[in-house]
Design an enzyme around this catalytic site. Structure first.
Site, short mmCIF file in Angstrom:
data_model
loop_
_atom_site.label_atom_id
_atom_site.label_comp_id
_atom_site.label_asym_id
_atom_site.label_seq_id
_atom_site.Cartn_x
_atom_site.Cartn_y
_atom_site.Cartn_z
CG HIS A 68 3.56 -41.00 34.90
ND1 HIS A 68 2.22 -40.78 34.74
CD2 HIS A 68 4.17 -40.15 34.05
CE1 HIS A 68 2.02 -39.83 33.84
NE2 HIS A 68 3.18 -39.44 33.41
CE LYS A 111 -1.31 -17.41 31.21
NZ LYS A 111 -2.07 -18.47 31.91
CE LYS A 165 -4.25 -16.78 26.87
NZ LYS A 165 -4.99 -16.64 28.15
CG PHE A 218 1.81 -12.81 18.39
CD1 PHE A 218 1.96 -11.45 18.20
CD2 PHE A 218 2.91 -13.52 18.89
CE1 PHE A 218 3.16 -10.81 18.48
CE2 PHE A 218 4.11 -12.89 19.17
CZ PHE A 218 4.24 -11.52 18.97
CE LYS A 219 -6.79 -10.34 16.96
NZ LYS A 219 -6.70 -9.87 18.31
CE1 TYR A 237 2.16 -39.48 24.33
CE2 TYR A 237 3.05 -37.79 25.76
CZ TYR A 237 2.15 -38.81 25.52
OH TYR A 237 1.25 -39.16 26.50
CB SER A 277 0.78 -35.56 27.77
OG SER A 277 -0.24 -36.16 28.54
#
Length: 601
Positions: free
Chosen positions: A311, A397, A401, A403-404, A430, A432
């Protein structure tokens, strides 16, 4: 590949007042009234005493100097602060992994490995000749600097910090292969020919079959040096010295591993369950890996495959794009095989290939002890961890979506609710966020816990709160997180600016009360560390927790399903995964019921 790169703006330093205001707001749900008031006083003192503005002014001067050098004000600090000074094991607490979707043709191990290696060589060439198209955000290119470190790079353990070393790509066209804890290299070009030509997938497959046979036939007790890359970094640095002191050839062999394009792991195991597959990609047996290499391509005996990424010089976006290329292109290519070839034909093909070279490390009593101790640490750390992949097929998704709402922010609120229900508290979280719209940008923290997420969690578990109240609270929390994420992507969040102010302070200057207060450390301590990579070509994704009493939670948001991998030091990862599922089900029920009510009205 260079399109628009010279027009990329520099990473900004946000206005100090803005950063301090947003910081105070972010810690409010995590603090008592007394703690918050104390921090508010510390912020005011920092901003008005002159120390804050003075540090901020010096940081801005540093930023201009870095801009003149063509880099980011954070870049020269980030690698060391975030990675190289990190002293815990990189294997468990820094590296990440992807598990590839299976090839429906069910190839043999060496056939799949050879095709993936061949495609990796193609991708490397796209980088070398600068023809890889830039990553884009809408119509704007992202910074492509990290791709420099995708091949022929290696992390080097050291004390008090590690380092990274890159090797010239023109002179290092070999691949390192590890099997049964034994390391081999082979060249990927026909060296005698001018110009040199790249080995075909079939020729690579021949080399891999040779290596498999060499490794499986070799019954010697060669030192399992791969395990030395799994230890805590100070110990890994000592073990590196011990390895080199054992015999003069060991240093030359290690140089071959570190200068290779990447490491290919030809595992003899056949992981089947989700957890087996995830763990095999995350840590494997510890010996048949070199975790300090830029990336490791892993192919198992049953033809499954994945990748493990180092990383420090790269975030997951370059490696995920590489993997997407490997998987997509592999589906469009013919698998290498030996059909139609008799033994004489195979011998003729193999005869023009240099035989793979074993890296025969030599042991010593000190090295034997180092390896034994490394195995003990590795096994203890593996046993101490829970890693629970959780596949939620209820929706993805597409429904979110409808559900806006932002799918990512919605999932973040499900994680907040799951943590709240399991631990009866809120915690610094957290996520990223990439800042690659800026030159040499890496990441910023999107703080998921907010005043709005607190109201949402409380409403969902309040029997007196109506469904409409819960929906309104969720919408507010999702909108708030989407706004904070947008700030983070724009370099306008708080964590990197606060870090810069801390790092620009001279050692003999007093520590501001803002940074000395225990609340500051607590609200920057990520007991819930999360990140999303959403790509249908992956069926597994994860990493370890970043603090001992926290969770690492990788997730993927797909069209009709959601994937989570929860890792912790036995905090109850399976239970937490179930809380995530329950939160998602409760949120769907709430939204769908309110939708019915509103439709009826």
């Amino acid at each position: 590949m260079d399109k628009g790169q010279d027009q990329l703006p520099s990473l900004p330093v946000p206005p100090l007042d803005q950063t301090l205001t947003r910081y105070l707001e972010s810690i409010r749900p995590l603090t008592s009234d007394d703690e918050y008031n104390r921090m508010a006083d510390a912020v005011q003192q920092f901003n008005q005493s002159g120390q804050g503005p003075s540090l901020d002014q010096r940081l801005r001067k540093h930023a201009k100097e870095c801009e003149a050098r063509g880099t980011s004000w954070l870049a020269e600090w980030w690698d060391d602060w975030a990675y190289f000074s990190h002293r815990d094991s990189s294997t468990f607490f820094v590296n990440y992994y992807f598990g590839f979707q299976d090839d429906p043709r069910m190839p043999t191990q060496t056939a799949r490995a050879a095709l993936l290696v061949s495609l990796a060589l193609e991708f490397r060439q796209l980088i070398s000749n600068r023809t890889l198209t830039p990553d884009m955000a809408r119509n704007s290119p992202f910074c492509m600097n990290m791709y420099r470190f995708l091949f022929n790079y290696s992390r080097i353990s050291g004390t008090p910090t590690d380092a990274a070393v890159g090797f010239p790509t023109e002179a290092n066209n070999h691949i390192c292969v590890v099997r049964n804890g034994k390391f081999y290299i082979f060249e990927t070009q026909h060296i005698p020919s001018k110009p040199s030509s790249v080995l075909s997938p079939r020729e690579i497959m021949i080399q891999l079959e040779r290596i498999k046979k060499m490794a499986d036939d070799d019954k010697s007790s060669a030192p399992a040096v791969g395990i030395l890359s799994t230890g805590q970094r100070d110990q890994a640095a000592k073990d590196r010295v011990t390895l080199f002191e054992a015999h003069a050839t060991n240093k030359a062999h290690m140089a071959k591993i570190e200068s290779s394009m990447f490491v290919l792991c030809l595992d003899s195991t056949s992981p089947s369950t989700s957890e087996e597959f995830s763990r095999a990609c995350w840590h494997g047996d510890g010996a048949s890996r070199w975790f300090d290499k830029c990336f490791q391509l892993i192919v198992f005996a049953n033809g499954r495959a994945g990748m493990n990424g180092e990383h420090s010089k790269m975030d997951a976006t370059p490696t995920s794009r590489l993997c997407r290329y490997l998987i997509d292109e592999a589906q469009a290519r013919t698998l290498p095989d030996f059909r139609g070839l008799n033994a004489e034909d195979l011998y003729e093909i193999a005869s023009v290939l240099d035989k793979p070279q074993p890296l025969s490390f030599v042991s010593s009593s000190a090295l034997d002890r180092a390896i034994a101790n490394a195995f003990a640490y590795f096994r203890a750390t593996v046993d101490a961890h829970e890693m629970i992949p959780t596949e939620f097929r209820g929706y993805g998704k597409g429904l979110i979506k409808s559900f806006k709402m932002s799918p990512d922010a919605y999932v973040q609120m499900a994680l907040q609710l799951a943590y709240y229900r399991k631990h009866k508290e809120l915690v610094a979280t957290y996520e990223s966020a990439a800042t690659r719209k800026y030159r040499h940008g890496r990441t910023e923290t999107a703080r998921s816990c907010s005043n709005e997420s607190k109201v949402f969690c409380e409403a969902m578990d309040n029997p007196d709160a109506s469904l409409k109240v819960r929906v309104a609270a969720c919408r507010a929390a999702v909108a708030r997180h989407a706004q904070y994420t947008a700030w983070a992507v724009d370099g306008q969040a708080v964590d990197r600016h606060l870090l810069g102010l801390r790092l620009i302070r001279k050692p003999d200057e007093p520590i501001p009360a803002l940074f000395a207060d225990p609340v500051f450390a607590r609200t920057c301590r990520w007991r819930l560390s999360t990140s999303q990579i959403s790509d249908d070509c992956f069926i597994a994704y994860g990493w370890g927790e970043v603090v001992p009493d926290g969770y690492g939670c990788a997730y993927m948001v797909k069209e009709s399903e959601l994937y989570f991998c929860v890792t912790s030091l036995k905090l109850g990862s399976k239970e937490f995964g179930q809380h995530i599922v329950d939160a998602l089900e409760d949120m769907r029920f709430t939204f769908e019921e309110v939708r019915k009510i509103e439709k009826a009205e």
